[in-house]
Design a protein around this motif. Sequence first.
Motif, PDB file in Angstrom:
ATOM      1  N   VAL A   1       0.810  -1.209   0.000  1.00  0.00           N
ATOM      2  CA  VAL A   1       0.000   0.000   0.000  1.00  0.00           C
ATOM      3  C   VAL A   1       0.848   1.266   0.000  1.00  0.00           C
ATOM      4  O   VAL A   1       0.357   2.339  -0.371  1.00  0.00           O
ATOM      5  N   LEU A   2       2.109   1.171   0.385  1.00  0.00           N
ATOM      6  CA  LEU A   2       2.960   2.360   0.332  1.00  0.00           C
ATOM      7  C   LEU A   2       3.253   2.759  -1.110  1.00  0.00           C
ATOM      8  O   LEU A   2       3.471   3.933  -1.401  1.00  0.00           O
ATOM      9  N   ALA A   3       3.242   1.797  -2.011  1.00  0.00           N
ATOM     10  CA  ALA A   3       3.358   2.140  -3.434  1.00  0.00           C
ATOM     11  C   ALA A   3       2.125   2.900  -3.888  1.00  0.00           C
ATOM     12  O   ALA A   3       2.215   3.861  -4.658  1.00  0.00           O
ATOM     13  N   ASP A   4       0.967   2.493  -3.401  1.00  0.00           N
ATOM     14  CA  ASP A   4      -0.269   3.196  -3.736  1.00  0.00           C
ATOM     15  C   ASP A   4      -0.245   4.630  -3.208  1.00  0.00           C
ATOM     16  O   ASP A   4      -0.914   5.512  -3.744  1.00  0.00           O
ATOM     17  N   ALA A   5       0.530   4.862  -2.117  1.00  0.00           N
ATOM     18  CA  ALA A   5       0.650   6.207  -1.541  1.00  0.00           C
ATOM     19  C   ALA A   5       1.709   7.040  -2.253  1.00  0.00           C
ATOM     20  O   ALA A   5       1.956   8.186  -1.856  1.00  0.00           O
ATOM     21  N   GLY A   6       2.336   6.472  -3.287  1.00  0.00           N
ATOM     22  CA  GLY A   6       3.288   7.224  -4.091  1.00  0.00           C
ATOM     23  C   GLY A   6       4.746   6.965  -3.783  1.00  0.00           C
ATOM     24  O   GLY A   6       5.623   7.594  -4.369  1.00  0.00           O
TER      25      GLY A   6
END
Length: 202
Positions: free
Chosen positions: A86-91
């Motif tokens: 999910v940190l990838a989803d946060a950019g």
Amino acid sequence: MHSRRARHRSVIGPALLLVIVAIVAVGCSGIGQASLDPGAPCGGRDEERAPGFHADLEALVPETLDGAAPVQRDSGRYCSERSLGVLADAGHESLDFAGATWPGTDESGLAIVAYRAPGLTLDQLADAFARGADDARSVNQVHAQPTEVAGRPAVRIDAVMRRTPQTVVIWPAAAVETFVVVIGSGVDEASLAGAVAAAADR
């Protein structure tokens, strides 16, 4: 656009489920330490890790707890959407980490991990753990609440995995965009508090 499943995925969060192995000891890339360069691209790898990879982050992790050395101590970086979750989803495009584990018996033990990334926030990191726990079939009673560590704002996440209590405490380190995480599995409050105090004193 990410799918609904992708938006709710977490790689960091499942460390709550396998506290002694998932954060530090499992998932080693098998790449020799000599071939790793923190300043170079990951070259398509999901993660890189080796003792001393990020010596400054490792310095935030106690060398012992109650006089006992960890079973493993190393550092590295997550550098793909798959490993960032999910940190990838946060950019975020990468996440540096350093950690150590102190296993107990069965599913019990402690882990201490430091994380760093440009723009990383306490809420993002706490969300990665909490959502990972929420998504896991063997985990229930997930509860997150604000707290303090050494006068700094922190988040505590409690959950139960197959009747074993799991606790994660996350707070900002003195360095910017750097956070320390203590994870306890099946440990008493005194042991958890001791690990938090040892890490907060770094």
